[in-house]
Structures are given as structure tokens and as C-alpha cells.
Design a protein around this motif. Structure first.
Motif, short mmCIF file in Angstrom:
data_model
loop_
_atom_site.label_atom_id
_atom_site.label_comp_id
_atom_site.label_asym_id
_atom_site.label_seq_id
_atom_site.Cartn_x
_atom_site.Cartn_y
_atom_site.Cartn_z
N ARG A 52 86.91 7.66 35.69
CA ARG A 52 87.53 8.78 35.65
C ARG A 52 89.43 8.78 35.24
O ARG A 52 89.39 9.67 34.80
N SER A 85 82.24 8.04 38.21
CA SER A 85 82.87 7.95 39.07
C SER A 85 82.56 8.24 40.83
O SER A 85 81.50 8.90 40.25
N SER A 86 83.44 7.38 41.58
CA SER A 86 82.62 7.74 43.10
C SER A 86 83.87 8.68 43.51
O SER A 86 82.56 8.17 44.92
N THR A 87 84.78 9.39 43.32
CA THR A 87 85.68 9.63 43.83
C THR A 87 85.46 11.21 43.49
O THR A 87 86.23 11.78 44.31
N THR A 101 77.52 10.29 39.63
CA THR A 101 78.23 9.97 40.90
C THR A 101 77.20 9.59 41.76
O THR A 101 76.05 10.34 41.35
N ASP A 103 74.88 6.73 44.75
CA ASP A 103 74.59 5.89 44.78
C ASP A 103 73.82 5.42 43.37
O ASP A 103 73.32 3.39 43.47
N ILE A 105 73.80 5.32 40.11
CA ILE A 105 74.89 5.56 39.13
C ILE A 105 74.09 4.72 37.86
O ILE A 105 74.13 5.16 36.82
N TRP A 131 82.13 -2.92 34.24
CA TRP A 131 80.86 -2.61 35.92
C TRP A 131 79.85 -2.21 34.58
O TRP A 131 78.79 -2.70 34.67
#
Length: 186
Positions: A52, A85-87, A101, A103, A105, A131
Motif C-alpha cells: 500500500r 493492502s488490508s486497509t 485484499t 482474508d 491474500i 510478509w
């Protein structure tokens, strides 16, 4: 290249292990053969994978650049870009941008690796590289070690030990040493 693409990351790193904000300490060394080596990572890739923060920074910069200004600009502007991105709930207007994005990924990235095409290039994106390594999704890691002590900033390590195999090294005339690593578990 067919299905089974490789995810390849390239990062600048200082002698004290800092990978954050190389524009503050590493750019004097990103010239000549060092810059050419970094640019070659894009030659075997047709897709970009970005975190992100890097995406938000680059998407406001690269659409206005050409290869005459930044050697990888045309490639980045034309390539499909996948943003992890998680956001974020959507990506901006940078042509060819897609959001990864949710659960699943890791499963989405594994599916991307299985699509036909060339390598998937990760530039910058420290958190994403960490990651990917932790989830056994990174295939190649190139580090260009600049002959400078940054003094402060994030490092590639975040507490987890991840064994790597040294695949190759080379030294450049400007003092940069490039290392190529692959995961030890493969």
C-alpha cells in the motif's frame, strides 16, 4: 515463461541494514551499472506487486514520468499492478492497478503466480517483502548494499528468522555489492 511465475524483489540496503527511505541515503549509488542491474530485474517481469505505502507514493509520481526521466517508468506505467493492502478499499487511477485484499491474500498471490506470464516484480514495499518471505511466496531477493551507514530506519528483519541461500554476488565499481538470495526451504 509459462505458469509458475517467480516473485522477485529488489531492495536497496545500507551497510547497517536499513531498507527504509533509500532516496535519503542510497540514490548517489543508483547510477551506471548499479542502476542497470536494478533495471534488468524488470526485463524478466511483466507484472508489479506492491504494498500500500509504495503504491500510494508511486501512483502519484510515476504516471507523470517516462523512461527518459526514470528508466523503469514506462514499464511501471504499462504493467499490471497488484496492490496488497488490508486497509485500502479501492486503488486510484493508475492504469492497470488491481487490489489484493481480504482474508485470502496468500491464496490470491499463489493464484497470480500460477497465471501465464513472466516474473512478478516487487519494488520497495518492505512490509510486503517481509510478509512474502514469511509466507514462502518470495522466490528471489536481490539486495543492493550501498557503502553508506544510514544510521536510522527500518530494516528487512522484523523478528522472524528466515534462512536464505546465497545464489550470487557481484561488486560494482561505485562500491555497491549486489547479493541474490533464494529461500533456503526450496
Amino acid at each position: 515463461m509459462t505458469a509458475g511465475r517467480r516473485i522477485v524483489a529488489g531492495l536497496f540496503v545500507s551497510m547497517d541494514g536499513v531498507v527504509e527511505a533509500p532516496e535519503k541515503w542510497g540514490m548517489p549509488y543508483n547510477t551506471g551499472e548499479t542502476a542497470e542491474a536494478l533495471t534488468r530485474l524488470f526485463d524478466d517481469a511483466d507484472t508489479a506487486l506492491l504494498g500500500r505505502s509504495t503504491y500510494q507514493m508511486w501512483s502519484s509520481f510515476f504516471p507523470h514520468m517516462t523512461n527518459d526521466q526514470i528508466p523503469t517508468a514506462d514499464w511501471l506505467n504499462a504493467a499490471p499492478k497488484y496492490v496488497v493492502s488490508s486497509t485500502l478499499t479501492e486503488v486510484g487511477q493508475w492504469k492497470g492497478s488491481h487490489l489484493i485484499t481480504g482474508d485470502d491474500i496468500a491464496d490470491q498471490i499463489r493464484a497470480l503466480k500460477q497465471q501465464p506470464g513472466d516474473n512478478i516484480n516487487v519494488g520497495g514495499s518492505i512490509t510486503l517483502v517481509q510478509w512474502l518471505m514469511q509466507n514462502s511466496l518470495l522466490d528471489d531477493l536481490y539486495l543492493q548494499i550501498a557503502p553508506v551507514i544510514a544510521g536510522t530506519g527500518r530494516t528487512l528483519a522484523d523478528g522472524d528468522q528466515i534462512p536464505m541461500n546465497l545464489a550470487a554476488t557481484r561488486a560494482f565499481a561505485n562500491g555497491v555489492i549486489e547479493t541474490h538470495y533464494t529461500p533456503a526451504s526450496r
